[in-house]
Design an enzyme around this catalytic site. Structure first.
Site, PDB file in Angstrom:
ATOM      1  N   ARG A  62       0.826  -1.216   0.000  1.00 44.57           N
ATOM      2  CA  ARG A  62       0.000   0.000   0.000  1.00 44.57           C
ATOM      3  C   ARG A  62       0.859   1.264   0.000  1.00 44.57           C
ATOM      4  NH1 ARG A  62      -5.920   0.192   0.412  1.00 44.57           N
ATOM      5  NH2 ARG A  62      -6.288   2.422   0.391  1.00 44.57           N
ATOM      6  N   ILE A  74      -8.785   4.922   0.337  1.00 47.47           N
ATOM      7  CA  ILE A  74      -8.257   5.886   1.304  1.00 47.47           C
ATOM      8  C   ILE A  74      -6.825   6.197   0.903  1.00 47.47           C
ATOM      9  CG2 ILE A  74      -7.743   6.304   3.736  1.00 47.47           C
ATOM     10  CD1 ILE A  74     -10.720   5.863   3.103  1.00 47.47           C
ATOM     11  N   LEU A  75      -6.556   7.480   0.726  1.00 44.24           N
ATOM     12  CA  LEU A  75      -5.188   7.897   0.395  1.00 44.24           C
ATOM     13  C   LEU A  75      -4.423   8.188   1.684  1.00 44.24           C
ATOM     14  CD1 LEU A  75      -5.341  10.431  -2.574  1.00 44.24           C
ATOM     15  CD2 LEU A  75      -4.232   8.201  -2.529  1.00 44.24           C
ATOM     16  N   ASN A 108     -12.919  16.338  -0.571  1.00 45.93           N
ATOM     17  CA  ASN A 108     -13.647  15.097  -0.795  1.00 45.93           C
ATOM     18  C   ASN A 108     -15.144  15.360  -0.751  1.00 45.93           C
ATOM     19  OD1 ASN A 108     -14.167  12.340  -1.074  1.00 45.93           O
ATOM     20  ND2 ASN A 108     -14.026  11.934   1.122  1.00 45.93           N
ATOM     21  N   THR A 109     -15.892  14.670  -1.607  1.00 43.50           N
ATOM     22  CA  THR A 109     -17.345  14.751  -1.540  1.00 43.50           C
ATOM     23  C   THR A 109     -17.903  13.414  -1.068  1.00 43.50           C
ATOM     24  OG1 THR A 109     -19.374  15.150  -2.774  1.00 43.50           O
ATOM     25  CG2 THR A 109     -17.529  14.274  -4.045  1.00 43.50           C
ATOM     26  N   HIS A 110     -18.886  13.506  -0.157  1.00 43.30           N
ATOM     27  CA  HIS A 110     -19.429  12.290   0.464  1.00 43.30           C
ATOM     28  C   HIS A 110     -20.959  12.338   0.417  1.00 43.30           C
ATOM     29  CE1 HIS A 110     -19.566   8.817   3.051  1.00 43.30           C
ATOM     30  NE2 HIS A 110     -20.431   9.427   3.828  1.00 43.30           N
ATOM     31  N   ASP A 149      -8.578  14.659   5.222  1.00 43.50           N
ATOM     32  CA  ASP A 149      -7.376  14.425   6.016  1.00 43.50           C
ATOM     33  C   ASP A 149      -7.051  12.932   5.947  1.00 43.50           C
ATOM     34  OD1 ASP A 149      -9.171  13.217   7.690  1.00 43.50           O
ATOM     35  OD2 ASP A 149      -9.081  14.758   9.257  1.00 43.50           O
ATOM     36  N   ALA A 150      -6.241  12.458   6.865  1.00 41.09           N
ATOM     37  CA  ALA A 150      -5.789  11.066   6.770  1.00 41.09           C
ATOM     38  C   ALA A 150      -6.862  10.074   7.212  1.00 41.09           C
ATOM     39  CB  ALA A 150      -4.518  10.886   7.601  1.00 41.09           C
ATOM     40  N   GLY A 151      -7.943  10.547   7.809  1.00 40.84           N
ATOM     41  CA  GLY A 151      -8.991   9.649   8.288  1.00 40.84           C
ATOM     42  C   GLY A 151     -10.028   9.346   7.219  1.00 40.84           C
TER      43      GLY A 151
HETATM   44  C1  GRF Z   1     -20.655  10.108  -5.288  1.00 38.98           C
HETATM   45  O1  GRF Z   1     -21.918  10.053  -4.647  1.00 38.98           O
HETATM   46  C2  GRF Z   1     -19.544  10.178  -4.287  1.00 38.98           C
HETATM   47  O2  GRF Z   1     -19.819  10.987  -3.193  1.00 38.98           O
HETATM   48  C3  GRF Z   1     -19.461   8.743  -3.873  1.00 38.98           C
HETATM   49  O3  GRF Z   1     -19.547   8.034  -5.079  1.00 38.98           O
HETATM   50  C4  GRF Z   1     -20.325   8.798  -5.984  1.00 38.98           C
HETATM   51  C5  GRF Z   1     -19.507   9.005  -7.225  1.00 38.98           C
HETATM   52  O4  GRF Z   1     -20.302   9.364  -8.300  1.00 38.98           O
HETATM   53  N1  GRF Z   1     -18.303   8.457  -3.093  1.00 38.98           N
HETATM   54  P1  GRF Z   1     -19.684   9.750  -9.713  1.00 38.98           P
HETATM   55  O5  GRF Z   1     -18.609   8.739 -10.046  1.00 38.98           O
HETATM   56  O6  GRF Z   1     -19.132  11.146  -9.595  1.00 38.98           O
HETATM   57  O7  GRF Z   1     -20.837   9.680 -10.673  1.00 38.98           O
END
Ligand code: GRF
Length: 213
Positions: free
Chosen positions: A69, A96-97, A109-111, A143-145
């Protein structure tokens, strides 16, 4: 396109609709940021095809092709660094990077859930299983988490009767794409400050930790 625009390296693992939203936004030079490269942890995904259609360079680092890794982490960081990013955007990147990326780059990051609820790879499924009536999406400074960085922006999405993981995720993603584009643009154009866990967009004074690209 303005040469002043912030340089974005976007990492993807799947369909790349968030990446596409950033590519589309970048076409407007007033946006203040542009996608200069796309990285992935696997071949053959639509996210990479989107980059290629847009004429954006790509790189792929597959975990199984590295000794361990740490070696994979170094290779991903080298791939990113080669494009001299101002921001690294994790847009559906499902790994996870670790270091050196976490210490070398500002990562966003988007979640697809309202953090700190339901972090991890199954945020939509976990929220649905818990029975929440409202979920949503969150943009964080990574972050790292695991989904633990300071929150930059959030938006709520109601859970509807009869929702499945797929229907709910698709509705979240409509909001998520807009929120990611808006937030990345503001980070690029206005800068930000972090105080404890609180992120403020824009510059309000001479904060020593104000970041401006
Ligand atoms: C998004 O909902 C992102 O938050 C999640 O996976 C999805 C990725 O969608 N981790 P896409 O590949 O941008 O269509």
């Amino acid at each position: 396109m303005s040469s002043q625009a912030a340089r974005l390296v976007v990492l993807v693992s799947g369909s790349g609709t968030n990446l596409q939203a950033l590519l589309d936004a970048s076409a407007d030079e007033t946006y203040g940021a542009r996608v200069v490269a796309v990285g992935a942890d696997r071949h053959g995904i639509e996210g990479l095809a989107r980059a290629e259609r847009a004429g954006v360079p790509t790189f792929v680092e597959r975990l199984p092709e590295h000794e361990d890794r740490a070696a994979w982490d170094r290779a991903v960081a080298a791939g990113i660094a080669g494009h001299q990013p101002d921001l690294v955007i994790l847009a559906g990147f499902m790994k996870i990077l670790g270091e050196p990326s976490t210490t070398s780059f500002t990562m966003v990051n988007t979640h697809p859930a309202l953090l700190p609820s339901f972090p991890g790879a199954h945020g939509v499924r976990d929220a649905l299983a818990y029975g929440v009536r409202v979920t949503g999406c969150t943009v964080i400074l990574a972050d790292a988490g695991v989904d633990s960085g300071p929150i930059v922006a959030q938006e709520a999405v109601p859970v509807l009767d009869g929702d499945t993981e797929e229907t709910l995720h698709e509705r979240i993603k409509v909001v998520e794409r807009r929120l990611l584009v808006e937030t990345v643009g503001r980070l690029a154009r206005e800068g930000w400050t972090v105080t404890g866990r609180t992120v403020r967009l824009g510059r309000s004074g001479d904060e020593p930790d104000c970041r401006k690209i």
